[in-house]
Design a protein around this motif. Structure first.
Motif, PDB file in Angstrom:
ATOM      1  N   PHE A 179     -93.262 -28.228   3.947  1.00 24.51           N
ATOM      2  CA  PHE A 179     -93.354 -28.685   2.557  1.00 24.51           C
ATOM      3  C   PHE A 179     -93.115 -27.533   1.590  1.00 24.51           C
ATOM      4  O   PHE A 179     -92.336 -27.658   0.634  1.00 24.51           O
ATOM      5  CB  PHE A 179     -94.722 -29.310   2.301  1.00 24.51           C
ATOM      6  CG  PHE A 179     -94.938 -29.726   0.868  1.00 24.51           C
ATOM      7  CD1 PHE A 179     -94.405 -30.918   0.390  1.00 24.51           C
ATOM      8  CD2 PHE A 179     -95.657 -28.914  -0.003  1.00 24.51           C
ATOM      9  CE1 PHE A 179     -94.589 -31.289  -0.934  1.00 24.51           C
ATOM     10  CE2 PHE A 179     -95.843 -29.280  -1.323  1.00 24.51           C
ATOM     11  CZ  PHE A 179     -95.309 -30.481  -1.797  1.00 24.51           C
ATOM     12  N   THR A 180     -93.773 -26.395   1.826  1.00 20.91           N
ATOM     13  CA  THR A 180     -93.570 -25.274   0.914  1.00 20.91           C
ATOM     14  C   THR A 180     -92.195 -24.637   1.109  1.00 20.91           C
ATOM     15  O   THR A 180     -91.652 -24.051   0.174  1.00 20.91           O
ATOM     16  CB  THR A 180     -94.676 -24.217   1.111  1.00 20.91           C
ATOM     17  OG1 THR A 180     -94.784 -23.870   2.492  1.00 20.91           O
ATOM     18  CG2 THR A 180     -96.006 -24.730   0.602  1.00 20.91           C
ATOM     19  N   THR A 181     -91.623 -24.756   2.322  1.00 23.36           N
ATOM     20  CA  THR A 181     -90.233 -24.336   2.500  1.00 23.36           C
ATOM     21  C   THR A 181     -89.314 -25.150   1.599  1.00 23.36           C
ATOM     22  O   THR A 181     -88.451 -24.603   0.890  1.00 23.36           O
ATOM     23  CB  THR A 181     -89.798 -24.504   3.969  1.00 23.36           C
ATOM     24  OG1 THR A 181     -90.604 -23.676   4.809  1.00 23.36           O
ATOM     25  CG2 THR A 181     -88.333 -24.118   4.159  1.00 23.36           C
ATOM     26  N   CYS A 182     -89.508 -26.451   1.601  1.00 26.37           N
ATOM     27  CA  CYS A 182     -88.686 -27.337   0.760  1.00 26.37           C
ATOM     28  C   CYS A 182     -88.940 -27.085  -0.723  1.00 26.37           C
ATOM     29  O   CYS A 182     -88.008 -27.098  -1.537  1.00 26.37           O
ATOM     30  CB  CYS A 182     -88.972 -28.796   1.095  1.00 26.37           C
ATOM     31  SG  CYS A 182     -88.605 -29.236   2.786  1.00 26.37           S
ATOM     32  N   ALA A 183     -90.212 -26.867  -1.080  1.00 29.79           N
ATOM     33  CA  ALA A 183     -90.538 -26.578  -2.471  1.00 29.79           C
ATOM     34  C   ALA A 183     -89.870 -25.280  -2.901  1.00 29.79           C
ATOM     35  O   ALA A 183     -89.348 -25.174  -4.031  1.00 29.79           O
ATOM     36  CB  ALA A 183     -92.046 -26.486  -2.650  1.00 29.79           C
ATOM     37  N   ALA A 333     -84.314 -34.207  -2.310  1.00 28.71           N
ATOM     38  CA  ALA A 333     -84.467 -35.157  -1.200  1.00 28.71           C
ATOM     39  C   ALA A 333     -85.240 -34.530  -0.052  1.00 28.71           C
ATOM     40  O   ALA A 333     -86.064 -35.185   0.598  1.00 28.71           O
ATOM     41  CB  ALA A 333     -83.090 -35.607  -0.710  1.00 28.71           C
ATOM     42  N   LEU A 334     -84.991 -33.251   0.193  1.00 33.90           N
ATOM     43  CA  LEU A 334     -85.689 -32.552   1.275  1.00 33.90           C
ATOM     44  C   LEU A 334     -87.186 -32.502   1.013  1.00 33.90           C
ATOM     45  O   LEU A 334     -88.000 -32.710   1.924  1.00 33.90           O
ATOM     46  CB  LEU A 334     -85.115 -31.138   1.407  1.00 33.90           C
ATOM     47  CG  LEU A 334     -85.532 -30.319   2.620  1.00 33.90           C
ATOM     48  CD1 LEU A 334     -85.065 -30.985   3.906  1.00 33.90           C
ATOM     49  CD2 LEU A 334     -84.974 -28.912   2.510  1.00 33.90           C
ATOM     50  N   LEU A 335     -87.562 -32.242  -0.213  1.00 33.03           N
ATOM     51  CA  LEU A 335     -88.979 -32.161  -0.564  1.00 33.03           C
ATOM     52  C   LEU A 335     -89.651 -33.528  -0.435  1.00 33.03           C
ATOM     53  O   LEU A 335     -90.741 -33.651   0.134  1.00 33.03           O
ATOM     54  CB  LEU A 335     -89.129 -31.634  -1.989  1.00 33.03           C
ATOM     55  CG  LEU A 335     -90.561 -31.365  -2.470  1.00 33.03           C
ATOM     56  CD1 LEU A 335     -91.204 -30.270  -1.639  1.00 33.03           C
ATOM     57  CD2 LEU A 335     -90.564 -30.974  -3.940  1.00 33.03           C
ATOM     58  N   VAL A 336     -88.987 -34.577  -0.947  1.00 33.06           N
ATOM     59  CA  VAL A 336     -89.538 -35.933  -0.856  1.00 33.06           C
ATOM     60  C   VAL A 336     -89.699 -36.349   0.602  1.00 33.06           C
ATOM     61  O   VAL A 336     -90.733 -36.912   0.998  1.00 33.06           O
ATOM     62  CB  VAL A 336     -88.624 -36.933  -1.602  1.00 33.06           C
ATOM     63  CG1 VAL A 336     -89.058 -38.364  -1.325  1.00 33.06           C
ATOM     64  CG2 VAL A 336     -88.646 -36.655  -3.103  1.00 33.06           C
ATOM     65  N   SER A 341     -92.964 -37.353   5.677  1.00 31.58           N
ATOM     66  CA  SER A 341     -93.275 -36.969   7.051  1.00 31.58           C
ATOM     67  C   SER A 341     -94.726 -36.513   7.189  1.00 31.58           C
ATOM     68  O   SER A 341     -95.402 -36.849   8.162  1.00 31.58           O
ATOM     69  CB  SER A 341     -92.330 -35.846   7.489  1.00 31.58           C
ATOM     70  OG  SER A 341     -92.520 -35.539   8.844  1.00 31.58           O
ATOM     71  N   MET A 342     -95.220 -35.759   6.200  1.00 29.87           N
ATOM     72  CA  MET A 342     -96.599 -35.279   6.246  1.00 29.87           C
ATOM     73  C   MET A 342     -97.590 -36.428   6.363  1.00 29.87           C
ATOM     74  O   MET A 342     -98.559 -36.364   7.117  1.00 29.87           O
ATOM     75  CB  MET A 342     -96.914 -34.458   4.992  1.00 29.87           C
ATOM     76  CG  MET A 342     -96.309 -33.071   4.962  1.00 29.87           C
ATOM     77  SD  MET A 342     -96.647 -32.232   3.399  1.00 29.87           S
ATOM     78  CE  MET A 342     -98.442 -32.106   3.473  1.00 29.87           C
ATOM     79  N   PHE A 397     -78.399 -37.684   4.193  1.00 28.10           N
ATOM     80  CA  PHE A 397     -78.473 -36.808   5.361  1.00 28.10           C
ATOM     81  C   PHE A 397     -79.681 -35.875   5.252  1.00 28.10           C
ATOM     82  O   PHE A 397     -80.473 -35.740   6.195  1.00 28.10           O
ATOM     83  CB  PHE A 397     -77.185 -35.986   5.479  1.00 28.10           C
ATOM     84  CG  PHE A 397     -77.219 -34.965   6.583  1.00 28.10           C
ATOM     85  CD1 PHE A 397     -76.862 -35.305   7.876  1.00 28.10           C
ATOM     86  CD2 PHE A 397     -77.612 -33.657   6.322  1.00 28.10           C
ATOM     87  CE1 PHE A 397     -76.906 -34.369   8.898  1.00 28.10           C
ATOM     88  CE2 PHE A 397     -77.653 -32.714   7.342  1.00 28.10           C
ATOM     89  CZ  PHE A 397     -77.295 -33.065   8.624  1.00 28.10           C
ATOM     90  N   VAL A 398     -79.829 -35.239   4.091  1.00 26.84           N
ATOM     91  CA  VAL A 398     -80.939 -34.302   3.883  1.00 26.84           C
ATOM     92  C   VAL A 398     -82.275 -35.043   3.908  1.00 26.84           C
ATOM     93  O   VAL A 398     -83.276 -34.527   4.425  1.00 26.84           O
ATOM     94  CB  VAL A 398     -80.755 -33.540   2.559  1.00 26.84           C
ATOM     95  CG1 VAL A 398     -81.979 -32.677   2.250  1.00 26.84           C
ATOM     96  CG2 VAL A 398     -79.507 -32.665   2.613  1.00 26.84           C
ATOM     97  N   LEU A 399     -82.301 -36.265   3.370  1.00 26.57           N
ATOM     98  CA  LEU A 399     -83.528 -37.069   3.379  1.00 26.57           C
ATOM     99  C   LEU A 399     -83.972 -37.355   4.815  1.00 26.57           C
ATOM    100  O   LEU A 399     -85.171 -37.310   5.131  1.00 26.57           O
ATOM    101  CB  LEU A 399     -83.296 -38.381   2.630  1.00 26.57           C
ATOM    102  CG  LEU A 399     -84.532 -39.226   2.307  1.00 26.57           C
ATOM    103  CD1 LEU A 399     -85.408 -38.519   1.287  1.00 26.57           C
ATOM    104  CD2 LEU A 399     -84.115 -40.600   1.774  1.00 26.57           C
TER     105      LEU A 399
END
Length: 515
Positions: A179-183, A333-336, A341-342, A397-399
């Motif tokens: 999550f913080t990687t995406c953030a 999209a990656l963050l969402v 997933s979390m 794709f990223v989602l």
């Protein structure tokens, strides 16, 4: 004793007696650990945006700058194909690859906290060198220090989160790292959007701001607690119990504490953890967790998009602002997806997320490749409709990646290994991950130039292979205590043949086993 190093009555056998309650102290330790992801994510997001900025290219890569503007109106796969430019990105991951072995020693002997602190210091130094760089050499040296920080933190942080978390919520807690990687990626894209307008040193601001999460990580690393697992491993039993009671929010930790002590006794008996990792009983964990999943995570192609999103969109005819906005959307999209997933990975499990998202990723890659094959590379800019379609396809794709291979690529390896080989195994995980990250970063722009739309078909084909691997060879690990994971392999249709000892084999059919 057969299987993952746990005898009857040993670690994990009391798991049904574990108790835990949520506490602010637990929340703080998880937050500090998860900050390691922000270091990784910020660099993932910032480097691609910086390498597409005119001021940066004019100062360090004038040939790429001239090529970019000579073909400004021509859709060209090869605008950014420069091996020194890609070395700016990949050198960080090459450094992380080598530093993870030093991190393994420090993590095992001095604890997870020590590696987190060293990683934060290295990353901070790298950010300062990059911000004040006067030549390419200074840039690369700064990237090497950044890579050292990532090597230490990526080795320690997933272990830290897995060991701090109760088994029932381990999946969600471990995904704080993702999550913080995406953030971090999203924030980096937002920073690049604004600094691109600050001439001539906006790129310096982008690179220098990497020091901010490093400072937070350093402060948090000093203040946070060491994991109970590591404290027991170091023989600091009273302190380990105090920390365990604090993070679990209850005094009733006898069962879990006894399991930790049993696991530690077995861990101390291991004098060569890397050699132990090669033993037959750990072969499934080695193949799945330390080799296949870390490599597959990079071969999905998603990090190519994360590294070079602004570059890709500019190559496809998007303007500077449009490319940064498009990459900001895809990284959103990656963050969402990570948040999804979390909340759901401990309910639906790892396998379902891998397989369902894998199908979506394959479809997205095929769509992108077909559109590019038909509409792109003919010296004309793409229409707004086609451009929007490409953004949506990459967004989907990223989602899909963000709720599967992204977070699970770190979560699953971190929960497969027993304590006696955990730090050694994690160093292999990071080593393999960084090797393929560096290869992808170094070779993607050259591959895009030579394979053109075929690069997306290649990624789609690789995802088919990965999905088959998951379907046939990965058992479900949701809510299984780490010290009982080995039982999954003893009862797996394929792996039970691999982990079975001579005695087991002879007892079952009277024939000798081949070791």
């Amino acid at each position: 004793m057969a299987g993952g190093g746990i005898a009857d009555g040993g670690p994990g056998k009391r798991a049904h007696l574990y108790e835990h309650r949520f506490t602010p102290y637990f929340a703080f330790t998880c937050f500090v650990g998860a900050l390691g992801g922000s270091l990784f994510g910020y660099d993932l997001g910032v480097s691609g945006g910086v390498t597409s900025m005119d001021d940066f290219l004019k100062e360090f890569f004038p040939k790429v700058y001239r090529r970019k503007h000579t073909h400004l109106k021509e859709t060209d796969y090869c605008k950014y194909d420069d091996q020194i430019l890609t070395l700016f990105t990949s050198s960080l991951y090459i450094s992380a690859l080598f530093m993870t072995f030093f991190a393994s020693y420090l993590t095992r002997n001095k604890g997870r906290k020590a590696s987190i602190i060293v990683g934060a210091l290295s990353f901070l130094l790298g950010a300062l060198l990059n911000a004040f760089a006067k030549n390419i050499e200074m840039l690369i040296i700064g990237r090497i220090f950044l890579g050292g920080g990532i090597g230490f933190d990526n080795q320690a942080v997933p272990l830290y989160l897995s060991e701090m978390a109760p088994a029932k919520t381990r999946g969600a807690v471990n995904q704080l790292f993702q999550f913080t990687t995406c953030a971090g990626i999203l924030i980096a894209n937002l920073v690049n959007y604004f600094t691109e307008k600050i001439h001539p040193h906006g790129w310096r601001i982008s690179l220098g701001l990497a020091g901010l999460p490093a400072v937070l990580m350093l402060i948090g690393g000093i203040l946070c607690a060491e994991t109970p697992n590591s404290l027991v491993e170091q023989g600091r039993l009273e302190e380990a119990r105090r920390v365990l009671e604090k993070v679990r929010g209850t005094k009733n930790v006898d069962a879990e504490f006894e399991d930790l002590k049993d696991a530690s006794e077995q861990a101390r008996a291991i004098t060569s953890p890397f050699r132990t990792l090669l033993k037959r009983k750990y072969r499934p964990q080695l193949v799945i967790g330390a080799l296949a999943i870390p490599a597959f995570q990079q071969l999905t192609g998603n990090n190519s998009i994360l590294f070079y999103a602004p570059v890709i969109f500019q190559s496809l005819g998007f303007g500077n602002n449009a490319s940064l906005i498009s990459s900001f959307i895809t990284n959103g999209a990656l963050l969402v997806a990570t948040v999804i997933s979390m909340f759901l990975v401990d309910k639906f499990g790892r396998r379902k997320f891998f397989l369902e998202a894998g199908f979506e990723m394959i479809c997205s890659m095929i769509c992108v490749a077909v559109v590019l094959a038909v509409k792109f590379g003919h010296g004309e800019e793409l229409s707004k409709g086609i451009s929007a379609f490409l953004v949506v396809a990459i967004f989907l794709f990223v989602l899909a990646y963000g709720r599967s291979w992204g977070p699970l690529g770190w979560l699953v390896p971190s929960e497969l290994f027993p304590l006696e080989i955990r730090s050694a195994a994690q160093s292999i995980v990071v080593c393999v991950n960084m090797t393929f990250t560096a290869l992808v970063a170094q070779l993607f722009l050259m591959s895009l130039c030579n394979l053109k739309y075929g690069i997306f078909l290649l990624f789609g084909g690789l995802i088919v292979v990965m999905s088959c691997f998951i379907f046939f060879l990965l058992p479900e690990t949701k809510q299984v205590p780490i010290e009982e994971i080995y039982l999954l392999f003893e009862n797996h249709w394929f792996w039970k043949k691999i982990v079975r000892t001579n005695q087991d084999f002879e007892a079952s059919n009277g024939k000798p086993a081949i070791v």
